[in-house]
Scaffold this active site. Structure first.
Site, mmCIF file in Angstrom:
data_model
loop_
_atom_site.group_PDB
_atom_site.id
_atom_site.type_symbol
_atom_site.label_atom_id
_atom_site.label_comp_id
_atom_site.label_asym_id
_atom_site.label_seq_id
_atom_site.Cartn_x
_atom_site.Cartn_y
_atom_site.Cartn_z
ATOM 1 N N GLU A 296 0.828 -1.198 0.000
ATOM 2 C CA GLU A 296 0.000 0.000 0.000
ATOM 3 C C GLU A 296 0.865 1.251 0.000
ATOM 4 O O GLU A 296 1.771 1.393 0.824
ATOM 5 C CB GLU A 296 -0.903 0.022 1.236
ATOM 6 N N CYS A 297 0.589 2.144 -0.928
ATOM 7 C CA CYS A 297 1.216 3.463 -1.010
ATOM 8 C C CYS A 297 2.747 3.371 -0.967
ATOM 9 O O CYS A 297 3.366 3.051 -1.968
ATOM 10 C CB CYS A 297 0.675 4.375 0.089
ATOM 11 N N GLY A 298 3.376 3.627 0.175
ATOM 12 C CA GLY A 298 4.831 3.544 0.242
ATOM 13 C C GLY A 298 5.351 2.171 -0.123
ATOM 14 O O GLY A 298 6.394 2.036 -0.769
ATOM 15 N N GLY B 94 -1.119 -0.810 -4.638
ATOM 16 C CA GLY B 94 -1.703 0.441 -5.099
ATOM 17 C C GLY B 94 -1.513 1.536 -4.076
ATOM 18 O O GLY B 94 -1.005 1.311 -2.970
#
Length: 465
Positions: free
Chosen positions: A331-333, A430
């Site tokens: 997720e993200c990072g 994502g």
């Protein structure tokens, strides 16, 4: 009993975080076990809470999860605590829409039947402060604003004048005040904030806040208000299901580069039969060789780009393990970390894990922010096609694909919709931070996928250690 208070504000920047941390620090110094909560999806303020209370702070978000689940997240989180302090978000009534309280701090206070301390900036006013408070009382008369905290006072006498006006016109007391310059400013929410918190660099600030609050707030009356809150009962069995014995191990990257996780995700995974094994790339720790799944959360990989790039060179097994079928959520990072390259705002490019065919460019401005309705575009180990979950997105980077994109989700926000992320049979990645409590079945589905991977691994003779 679940003694609790909501710290709300008239607007963003009014001093909610300063007051919240000051109260937390003061009550901790008195020997209380304090539990922090944050209204909304924010990760930064809970990092502050954790630094002061030494307990994981939890998010209370009535958009991402149902009201019943918010209620139960609160009950689960305050277990073992003497006092719960809930920090609001934005202005007291600011939520999902301009004509509704939904998703606001007021909404959470009503849901949890919690007394509210309203932080008011009294700079440049006296009796007018009462008009401000009166308006907040009357906009929704169901809320219980039990007292106010005066911020920005020019002097003790100035605070007394405002207190008298509010008591006379609104019938509630001012239970504390802060003068201009009483305490140092809370550090800006910059990229190095959480690492600094973890190193204890702001402990002296928390001590100063505790000293001022202990001197200028009526802690006894504030504690009595918290104790007046009636007991809440669980509304679901979400966190009450019989915990399954641990059958798989999921590795969780957890350090200053990867630390944005919703606590409920961990709770639900453990309940489904996962043992969470934490490791730190920044400390040079290996990806656990015995793990059956991998969770790469959000954080600030750009802040530690060089260190992470070196870790990837020293630990090539991460790419091999993920590509060999290790059920992985990024997720993200964590999503950025799995790309081919990351370019900083200063133009420096470093190599990343090379699992996802994309390059990541950091920007100087916010690229995306907001709630997301998430629908997977195909079946994966975590979600079935069409199964819905909710989450939140907040990032300063852009992902550019170097090969044909295989988007993971269709996401819908307040101001737009589209496809995002990357997926394969065993990888889901994502920018969106998923909240498992909005679709609890995902925890069980992930554990089942990890069991399949584990059995295949054991069949190949890679005996679990």
């Amino acid at each position: 009993m679940q003694p609790r208070l909501v710290i709300a504000g008239t607007h963003s920047g009014v001093g909610k975080t300063t007051v919240t941390l000051g109260l937390m620090a003061a009550f901790v110094e008195k020997g209380n076990i304090v539990q922090g909560f944050k209204c909304g999806p924010d990760y930064i303020d809970p990092s502050y809470h954790r630094a002061v209370t030494k307990r994981a702070s939890r998010n209370l978000d009535s958009w991402m999860v149902s009201e019943d689940v918010v209620n139960d997240i609160f009950i689960e989180g305050c277990n073992g605590a003497d006092l719960s302090i809930i920090e609001g978000v934005m202005g007291f009534y600011d939520g999902k829409a301009s004509t509704s309280d939904k998703g606001s701090t007021a909404d959470i206070s009503l849901l949890l039947q919690a007394p509210v301390l309203l932080v008011v900036d009294i700079s440049g006013m006296a009796r007018s402060a009462a008009a401000v408070v009166k308006g907040f009382q009357q906009l929704n008369e169901k809320v219980k604003i039990a007292g106010v905290i005066l911020n920005g006072a020019g002097s003790e006498r100035h605070a007394e004048m405002c207190s008298e006006a509010i008591k006379e016109a609104c019938g509630i007391p001012a239970l504390g005040y802060l003068k201009k310059g009483d305490v140092p400013s809370i550090p800006e929410r910059h990229l190095g904030l959480v690492p600094a918190l973890e190193r204890g660099e702001h402990d002296s600030l928390f001590s100063q806040l505790a000293a001022v609050v202990s001197r200028q707030f009526d802690l006894e009356r504030i504690e009595r208000l918290a104790l007046e809150a009636s007991a809440l009962s669980r509304r679901t069995n979400l966190f009450q299901q019989t915990k399954r014995p641990s059958v798989v191990k999921i590795a969780v990257a957890y350090d200053a580069a990867f630390h944005f996780y919703y606590e409920e995700n961990f709770t639900l995974l453990r309940q489904a039969g996962a043992e969470l094994v934490y490791f730190s790339p920044l400390r040079g720790e290996d990806l656990p060789s015995h793990c059956d799944g991998l969770y790469l959360g959000g954080g600030f990989p750009e802040e530690f780009a060089d260190e992470l790039s070196q870790w990837i060179k020293d630990h090539p097994q991460l790419k091999k393990r993920v590509q060999s079928g290790l059920p992985t959520l990024a997720e993200c990072g964590g999503y950025m970390f799995l790309g081919e390259q990351l370019t900083t705002t200063k133009g420096k490019t470093v190599e990343m894990a090379g699992v996802i065919p994309m390059v990541v460019q950091m920007e100087n401005k916010l690229v995306s922010l907001g709630y997301r309705d998430v629908t997977p575009l195909d079946d994966s180990f975590l979600l079935s096609k069409g199964q819905q979950i909710r989450g939140h997105e907040f990032h300063y980077s852009k992902a550019v694909y170097t090969e044909t994109e295989r988007p993971a989700y269709f996401v819908k926000g307040l101001f737009g919709e589209g496809k995002e992320g990357y997926m394969s049979d065993h990888l889901l990645a994502g920018y969106t931070h998923l909240h498992f409590a909005s679709e609890p079945a995902v925890a069980t589905q992930w554990v089942k996928a990890c069991e399949v991977y584990k059995n295949r691994r054991l069949h190949r003779g890679q005996v679990s250690q």
